[in-house]
Design an enzyme around this catalytic site. Structure first.
Site, PDB file in Angstrom:
ATOM      1  N   SER A 238      28.237  11.001  -8.723  1.00 58.78           N
ATOM      2  CA  SER A 238      27.987  11.899  -7.729  1.00 58.78           C
ATOM      3  C   SER A 238      28.160  13.170  -7.219  1.00 58.78           C
ATOM      4  O   SER A 238      27.925  14.336  -6.432  1.00 58.78           O
ATOM      5  CB  SER A 238      27.069  11.017  -6.824  1.00 58.78           C
ATOM      6  OG  SER A 238      26.702  10.261  -7.258  1.00 58.78           O
TER       7      SER A 238
ATOM      8  N   GLY B 117      25.636   8.409 -15.724  1.00 65.65           N
ATOM      9  CA  GLY B 117      26.698   7.484 -15.297  1.00 65.65           C
ATOM     10  C   GLY B 117      25.889   6.437 -14.790  1.00 65.65           C
ATOM     11  O   GLY B 117      26.183   5.251 -15.675  1.00 65.65           O
ATOM     12  N   HIS B 118      25.252   6.447 -13.851  1.00 64.75           N
ATOM     13  CA  HIS B 118      24.300   5.774 -13.605  1.00 64.75           C
ATOM     14  C   HIS B 118      23.778   5.132 -14.412  1.00 64.75           C
ATOM     15  O   HIS B 118      23.290   4.090 -14.385  1.00 64.75           O
ATOM     16  CB  HIS B 118      23.649   5.359 -12.105  1.00 64.75           C
ATOM     17  CG  HIS B 118      24.686   5.896 -11.249  1.00 64.75           C
ATOM     18  ND1 HIS B 118      24.491   7.426 -10.480  1.00 64.75           N
ATOM     19  CD2 HIS B 118      25.819   5.216  -9.925  1.00 64.75           C
ATOM     20  CE1 HIS B 118      24.996   7.241  -9.222  1.00 64.75           C
ATOM     21  NE2 HIS B 118      25.418   6.523  -9.583  1.00 64.75           N
TER      22      HIS B 118
HETATM   23  P1  AMP Z   1      28.603   5.293  -7.433  1.00 66.32           P
HETATM   24  O1  AMP Z   1      26.757   5.382  -6.988  1.00 66.32           O
HETATM   25  O2  AMP Z   1      28.625   6.201  -7.471  1.00 66.32           O
HETATM   26  O3  AMP Z   1      28.937   4.079  -6.817  1.00 66.32           O
HETATM   27  O4  AMP Z   1      28.804   4.408  -8.608  1.00 66.32           O
HETATM   28  C1  AMP Z   1      27.776   3.277  -9.005  1.00 66.32           C
HETATM   29  C2  AMP Z   1      28.629   2.561 -10.007  1.00 66.32           C
HETATM   30  O5  AMP Z   1      28.530   4.002 -11.147  1.00 66.32           O
HETATM   31  C3  AMP Z   1      29.701   2.743 -10.455  1.00 66.32           C
HETATM   32  O6  AMP Z   1      30.311   1.208 -10.591  1.00 66.32           O
HETATM   33  C4  AMP Z   1      30.458   3.449 -10.675  1.00 66.32           C
HETATM   34  O7  AMP Z   1      32.004   2.928 -11.492  1.00 66.32           O
HETATM   35  C5  AMP Z   1      29.572   3.355 -12.032  1.00 66.32           C
HETATM   36  N1  AMP Z   1      29.606   5.264 -12.410  1.00 66.32           N
HETATM   37  C6  AMP Z   1      29.608   6.394 -11.231  1.00 66.32           C
HETATM   38  N2  AMP Z   1      29.765   7.062 -12.135  1.00 66.32           N
HETATM   39  C7  AMP Z   1      29.862   7.000 -13.565  1.00 66.32           C
HETATM   40  C8  AMP Z   1      29.575   7.815 -14.966  1.00 66.32           C
HETATM   41  N3  AMP Z   1      30.428   9.042 -15.289  1.00 66.32           N
HETATM   42  N4  AMP Z   1      30.208   6.792 -16.540  1.00 66.32           N
HETATM   43  C9  AMP Z   1      30.021   5.386 -16.310  1.00 66.32           C
HETATM   44  N5  AMP Z   1      30.088   4.609 -14.849  1.00 66.32           N
HETATM   45  C10 AMP Z   1      30.079   5.384 -13.864  1.00 66.32           C
END
Ligand code: AMP
Length: 276
Positions: free
Chosen positions: A184, A34-35
C-alpha cells in the site's frame, strides 16, 4: 457481502456461523494483489471469509505515517466483494479501543531485531489488535503475507505459545513485474524512486545467491547493501540474515534463513525479504 462497523454486529454474524469454517484476513486496507492473494486462498479453504480493514493506531509510532496512510474504502469494498469476501469488518479506532485497559502485550526478543528495532512498540500494537480480532472473528484459519516476515514469525509464535485456536497460513509475497513487493505504501514513491525500488528485491536475491555459493554471510550482506546503495537514492535501515522464525544468528543448524531489508525513501519506508 456484509459490511459491518461495530463489534456487536460482527459478533452476531459470527454467532450465526458457528458450524462453518471461518477464514480471516486482517488488513489495513488500500487493497492490492498481495491482499487479494490472501483473500483468494481464504475463499478456497473456508465456508465463510471474513476480512477486516483497520489502520491500527496502536502499531504506529509517534513520527510514523498513521495520518497519511492511504485509504480508499469504496474501492476496497468493491475488491473485497469481487474476491468473494462474506463479511468485511471496518471498525473505527474508538470501536476497537473504547477504553484504556492499562494492560499491554509485550513482544520480547523477537521484536528486538529488524523492524522491531527501528519501530519500537510496533509489534506490541500488532498483537494488541490481532488478539482482539481473533477473539471476535474466531477464525479456523487466518492468512498472513510472507512480505511481513517478522510479523508472521511473531504471530505464529504467539499463537503457538498462547494456544490460540487458529491455524496461521503463510502466503508468499506477491510482486510487481519488476520484482517490487506490492505494498500500500508504494504510492508514496516518486517516479524515480518507483524505478529504483525494484533493487530491494534484486539486492536480496544477490545476497541469497552469494550466501548459497560461498557460505560467507558477511560477504552476502555486504553485496546486498552495496547493490542498494549504488542503485537507489534510499537509505538502508537494515539488510540482515537471521534464522526463521526464531530470528537468531544463522548457524550450520539453521533450516530456514530470512534475508530481510528495510529502506527509507523520501516518503516511504519499504520492506522486503527472501526466505530460503
Ligand atoms: P497490511 O494491509 O499491509 O497490514 O497487510 C495485510 C496483510 O497482507 C498482511 O498479512 C501482509 O503481510 C499481507 N500482504 C501485504 N502485502 C503483501 C504482498 N505483496 N504479498 C503477500 N501478502 C501481502
Amino acid at each position: 457481502m456484509q459490511t459491518v462497523q461495530t463489534i456487536n454486529e460482527l459478533k452476531h454474524i459470527i454467532s450465526l456461523n458457528k458450524e462453518k469454517t471461518i477464514g480471516f484476513v486482517p488488513t489495513m486496507g488500500y487493497l492490492h494483489e498481495g491482499h487479494l492473494a490472501l483473500l483468494n486462498k481464504a475463499r478456497v479453504d473456508n465456508d465463510l471469509v471474513v476480512a477486516s480493514i483497520f489502520v491500527n493506531p496502536a502499531q504506529f509510532g509517534p513520527n510514523e505515517d498513521l495520518d497519511r496512510y492511504p485509504r480508499d474504502i469504496e474501492k476496497d469494498t468493491q475488491l473485497a466483494t469481487d474476491a468473494g469476501v462474506d463479511v468485511l469488518f471496518i471498525p473505527s479506532a474508538t470501536e476497537m479501543y473504547p477504553f484504556e485497559s492499562g494492560i499491554t502485550i509485550t513482544v520480547g526478543d523477537l521484536s528486538t531485531k529488524l523492524c522491531g528495532e527501528s519501530r519500537p512498540g510496533h509489534f506490541d500494537g500488532v498483537l494488541k489488535v490481532i488478539t482482539k480480532l481473533f477473539h471476535l472473528v474466531q477464525p479456523t484459519k487466518a492468512y498472513f503475507g510472507q512480505k511481513d516476515a517478522q510479523q508472521l514469525a511473531i504471530i505464529e509464535t504467539f499463537v503457538e505459545a498462547y494456544n490460540f485456536p487458529v491455524q496461521i497460513v503463510r502466503v508468499p509475497t506477491v510482486r510487481e513485474a519488476d520484482g517490487l513487493a506490492k505494498s500500500s505504501r508504494n504510492v508514496f514513491l516518486s517516479e524515480q524512486e518507483r524505478v529504483e525500488a525494484m533493487h530491494l528485491y534484486k539486492a536480496l536475491q544477490l545476497a541469497t545467491e552469494t550466501w548459497e555459493k560461498t557460505s560467507d554471510l558477511a560477504a552476502a550482506i555486504a553485496k546486498g547493501k552495496e547493490h542498494i546503495d549504488s542503485n537507489t537514492s534510499g537509505k538502508i535501515d537494515y539488510l540482515e540474515a537471521l534464522s526463521y522464525p526464531a530470528l537468531q544468528p544463522v548457524t550450520n543448524e539453521t533450516k530456514e534463513v530470512l534475508f530481510a531489508t528495510a529502506v527509507f525513501f523520501e516518503k516511504a519506508r519499504l520492506i522486503d525479504n527472501i526466505l530460503t
